[in-house]
Motif scaffolding. Structure first.
Motif, PDB file in Angstrom:
ATOM      1  N   PRO A 175       2.948  10.938  -7.410  1.00  0.00           N
ATOM      2  CA  PRO A 175       3.536  11.714  -8.516  1.00  0.00           C
ATOM      3  C   PRO A 175       2.714  11.628  -9.808  1.00  0.00           C
ATOM      4  CG  PRO A 175       5.232  10.421  -7.438  1.00  0.00           C
ATOM      5  CD  PRO A 175       3.924   9.980  -6.875  1.00  0.00           C
ATOM      6  N   VAL A 176       2.058  10.509 -10.018  1.00  0.00           N
ATOM      7  CA  VAL A 176       1.219  10.383 -11.218  1.00  0.00           C
ATOM      8  C   VAL A 176       0.049  11.354 -11.141  1.00  0.00           C
ATOM      9  CG1 VAL A 176      -0.318   8.819 -12.457  1.00  0.00           C
ATOM     10  CG2 VAL A 176       1.907   8.022 -11.689  1.00  0.00           C
TER      11      VAL A 176
ATOM     12  N   ASP B 193       0.826  -1.207   0.000  1.00  0.00           N
ATOM     13  CA  ASP B 193       0.000   0.000   0.000  1.00  0.00           C
ATOM     14  C   ASP B 193       0.858   1.254   0.000  1.00  0.00           C
ATOM     15  OD1 ASP B 193      -2.459  -1.265  -0.139  1.00  0.00           O
ATOM     16  OD2 ASP B 193      -2.674  -1.374   2.045  1.00  0.00           O
ATOM     17  N   MET B 194       1.939   1.246   0.772  1.00  0.00           N
ATOM     18  CA  MET B 194       2.817   2.416   0.833  1.00  0.00           C
ATOM     19  C   MET B 194       3.548   2.638  -0.490  1.00  0.00           C
ATOM     20  SD  MET B 194       4.268   2.061   4.710  1.00  0.00           S
ATOM     21  CE  MET B 194       5.352   3.451   4.563  1.00  0.00           C
ATOM     22  N   VAL B 195       4.009   1.564  -1.113  1.00  0.00           N
ATOM     23  CA  VAL B 195       4.690   1.681  -2.408  1.00  0.00           C
ATOM     24  C   VAL B 195       3.720   2.186  -3.464  1.00  0.00           C
ATOM     25  CG1 VAL B 195       5.776   0.333  -4.249  1.00  0.00           C
ATOM     26  CG2 VAL B 195       6.494   0.008  -1.892  1.00  0.00           C
ATOM     27  N   THR B 196       2.493   1.667  -3.447  1.00  0.00           N
ATOM     28  CA  THR B 196       1.482   2.127  -4.398  1.00  0.00           C
ATOM     29  C   THR B 196       1.199   3.612  -4.197  1.00  0.00           C
ATOM     30  OG1 THR B 196       0.492  -0.071  -4.412  1.00  0.00           O
ATOM     31  CG2 THR B 196      -0.854   1.734  -5.237  1.00  0.00           C
TER      32      THR B 196
ATOM     33  N   LEU C   7      -0.040  14.117  -9.387  1.00  0.00           N
ATOM     34  CA  LEU C   7       0.511  15.473  -9.526  1.00  0.00           C
ATOM     35  C   LEU C   7       0.807  15.804 -10.982  1.00  0.00           C
ATOM     36  CD1 LEU C   7       2.887  15.666  -6.445  1.00  0.00           C
ATOM     37  CD2 LEU C   7       0.693  16.799  -6.766  1.00  0.00           C
ATOM     38  N   ALA C   8       1.360  14.853 -11.724  1.00  0.00           N
ATOM     39  CA  ALA C   8       1.633  15.079 -13.142  1.00  0.00           C
ATOM     40  C   ALA C   8       0.335  15.306 -13.916  1.00  0.00           C
ATOM     41  CB  ALA C   8       2.401  13.894 -13.731  1.00  0.00           C
ATOM     42  N   LEU C   9      -0.700  14.561 -13.574  1.00  0.00           N
ATOM     43  CA  LEU C   9      -1.990  14.748 -14.241  1.00  0.00           C
ATOM     44  C   LEU C   9      -2.568  16.127 -13.943  1.00  0.00           C
ATOM     45  CD1 LEU C   9      -4.318  13.528 -15.886  1.00  0.00           C
ATOM     46  CD2 LEU C   9      -5.279  12.740 -13.734  1.00  0.00           C
ATOM     47  N   LEU C  10      -2.476  16.566 -12.698  1.00  0.00           N
ATOM     48  CA  LEU C  10      -2.980  17.893 -12.360  1.00  0.00           C
ATOM     49  C   LEU C  10      -2.187  18.994 -13.059  1.00  0.00           C
ATOM     50  CD1 LEU C  10      -3.778  17.447  -8.579  1.00  0.00           C
ATOM     51  CD2 LEU C  10      -5.401  17.699 -10.453  1.00  0.00           C
ATOM     52  N   ILE C  11      -0.879  18.802 -13.208  1.00  0.00           N
ATOM     53  CA  ILE C  11      -0.070  19.775 -13.936  1.00  0.00           C
ATOM     54  C   ILE C  11      -0.492  19.814 -15.399  1.00  0.00           C
ATOM     55  CG2 ILE C  11       2.265  20.246 -14.796  1.00  0.00           C
ATOM     56  CD1 ILE C  11       3.272  19.220 -12.054  1.00  0.00           C
TER      57      ILE C  11
END
Length: 105
Positions: free
Chosen positions: A46-47, A37-40, A49-53
Protein backbone atom coordinates in the motif's frame (compact mmCIF):
# COMPACT_ATOMS: atom_id res chain seq x y z
CA UNK A 1 16.07 5.05 18.56
CA UNK A 2 17.37 2.54 21.11
CA UNK A 3 15.57 -0.37 19.47
CA UNK A 4 17.11 0.48 16.09
CA UNK A 5 20.56 0.52 17.68
CA UNK A 6 19.94 -2.88 19.25
CA UNK A 7 18.76 -4.28 15.91
CA UNK A 8 21.81 -2.91 14.12
CA UNK A 9 24.21 -4.37 16.70
CA UNK A 10 22.40 -7.73 16.62
CA UNK A 11 22.50 -7.86 12.82
CA UNK A 12 26.19 -7.02 12.79
CA UNK A 13 27.15 -9.68 15.35
CA UNK A 14 24.96 -12.40 13.87
CA UNK A 15 25.68 -11.37 10.26
CA UNK A 16 21.96 -11.47 9.51
CA UNK A 17 21.19 -9.83 6.18
CA UNK A 18 17.50 -9.07 6.82
CA UNK A 19 15.22 -8.39 9.77
CA UNK A 20 13.34 -11.59 8.93
CA UNK A 21 16.50 -13.68 9.23
CA UNK A 22 17.35 -11.92 12.50
CA UNK A 23 13.86 -12.68 13.85
CA UNK A 24 14.10 -16.29 12.68
CA UNK A 25 17.45 -16.61 14.44
CA UNK A 26 16.07 -15.08 17.65
CA UNK A 27 12.97 -17.30 17.75
CA UNK A 28 14.54 -20.45 16.33
CA UNK A 29 11.80 -20.88 13.74
CA UNK A 30 12.15 -20.18 10.02
CA UNK A 31 8.37 -19.82 9.77
CA UNK A 32 8.53 -16.62 11.81
CA UNK A 33 10.97 -15.17 9.29
CA UNK A 34 8.57 -16.03 6.48
CA UNK A 35 5.71 -14.43 8.43
CA UNK A 36 7.83 -11.29 8.88
CA UNK A 37 8.46 -11.16 5.12
CA UNK A 38 4.73 -11.50 4.44
CA UNK A 39 3.80 -8.77 6.93
CA UNK A 40 6.45 -6.47 5.44
CA UNK A 41 5.03 -7.14 1.99
CA UNK A 42 1.45 -6.44 3.17
CA UNK A 43 2.54 -3.12 4.70
CA UNK A 44 4.88 -2.18 1.88
CA UNK A 45 2.52 -2.71 -1.05
CA UNK A 46 0.00 0.00 0.00
CA UNK A 47 2.89 2.40 0.61
CA UNK A 48 4.17 1.85 -2.92
CA UNK A 49 0.66 2.27 -4.32
CA UNK A 50 0.22 5.53 -2.40
CA UNK A 51 3.55 6.78 -3.73
CA UNK A 52 2.57 5.95 -7.30
CA UNK A 53 -0.75 7.75 -6.83
CA UNK A 54 1.09 10.79 -5.48
CA UNK A 55 3.60 10.77 -8.33
CA UNK A 56 1.11 10.12 -11.10
CA UNK A 57 -1.87 12.21 -10.04
CA UNK A 58 -0.76 14.98 -7.70
CA UNK A 59 2.61 16.01 -9.11
CA UNK A 60 1.33 16.83 -12.61
CA UNK A 61 -1.54 18.79 -11.06
CA UNK A 62 0.87 20.71 -8.83
CA UNK A 63 3.24 21.38 -11.71
CA UNK A 64 0.37 22.77 -13.79
CA UNK A 65 0.41 25.76 -11.43
CA UNK A 66 3.95 26.65 -12.49
CA UNK A 67 3.86 29.64 -14.85
CA UNK A 68 3.82 28.65 -18.50
CA UNK A 69 7.05 30.46 -19.36
CA UNK A 70 8.97 28.20 -16.93
CA UNK A 71 7.50 24.86 -17.94
CA UNK A 72 5.55 24.22 -21.09
CA UNK A 73 3.90 21.74 -21.53
CA UNK A 74 3.07 20.34 -18.12
CA UNK A 75 4.91 17.02 -17.56
CA UNK A 76 2.82 13.87 -18.03
CA UNK A 77 2.20 11.24 -15.38
CA UNK A 78 4.87 9.00 -16.85
CA UNK A 79 7.50 11.74 -16.77
CA UNK A 80 6.73 12.54 -13.11
CA UNK A 81 6.98 8.87 -12.12
CA UNK A 82 10.27 8.36 -13.99
CA UNK A 83 11.86 11.53 -12.59
CA UNK A 84 10.84 10.59 -9.05
CA UNK A 85 12.18 7.05 -9.54
CA UNK A 86 15.51 8.42 -10.76
CA UNK A 87 15.72 10.74 -7.73
CA UNK A 88 14.92 7.90 -5.30
CA UNK A 89 17.22 5.32 -6.96
CA UNK A 90 20.35 6.07 -4.83
CA UNK A 91 18.39 5.45 -1.64
CA UNK A 92 17.44 1.88 -2.56
CA UNK A 93 20.88 0.62 -3.57
CA UNK A 94 22.23 -0.74 -0.22
CA UNK A 95 21.71 -4.49 -0.04
CA UNK A 96 22.32 -5.11 3.66
CA UNK A 97 20.65 -4.01 6.87
CA UNK A 98 23.77 -2.33 8.26
CA UNK A 99 23.41 0.42 5.64
CA UNK A 100 20.46 1.79 7.63
CA UNK A 101 22.79 3.21 10.28
CA UNK A 102 23.63 6.04 7.85
CA UNK A 103 20.02 7.15 7.42
CA UNK A 104 18.67 6.49 10.94
CA UNK A 105 17.76 9.54 13.00
Amino acid sequence: ALSLSVLMIASRYTEAQTYASLLALATGSSNVGLLMDMVTFCYGLPVILALLILEGDFLPALLSWVPLYLMHPTPSREVCIVVTAVCVWPFILPSNVSALRYVAA
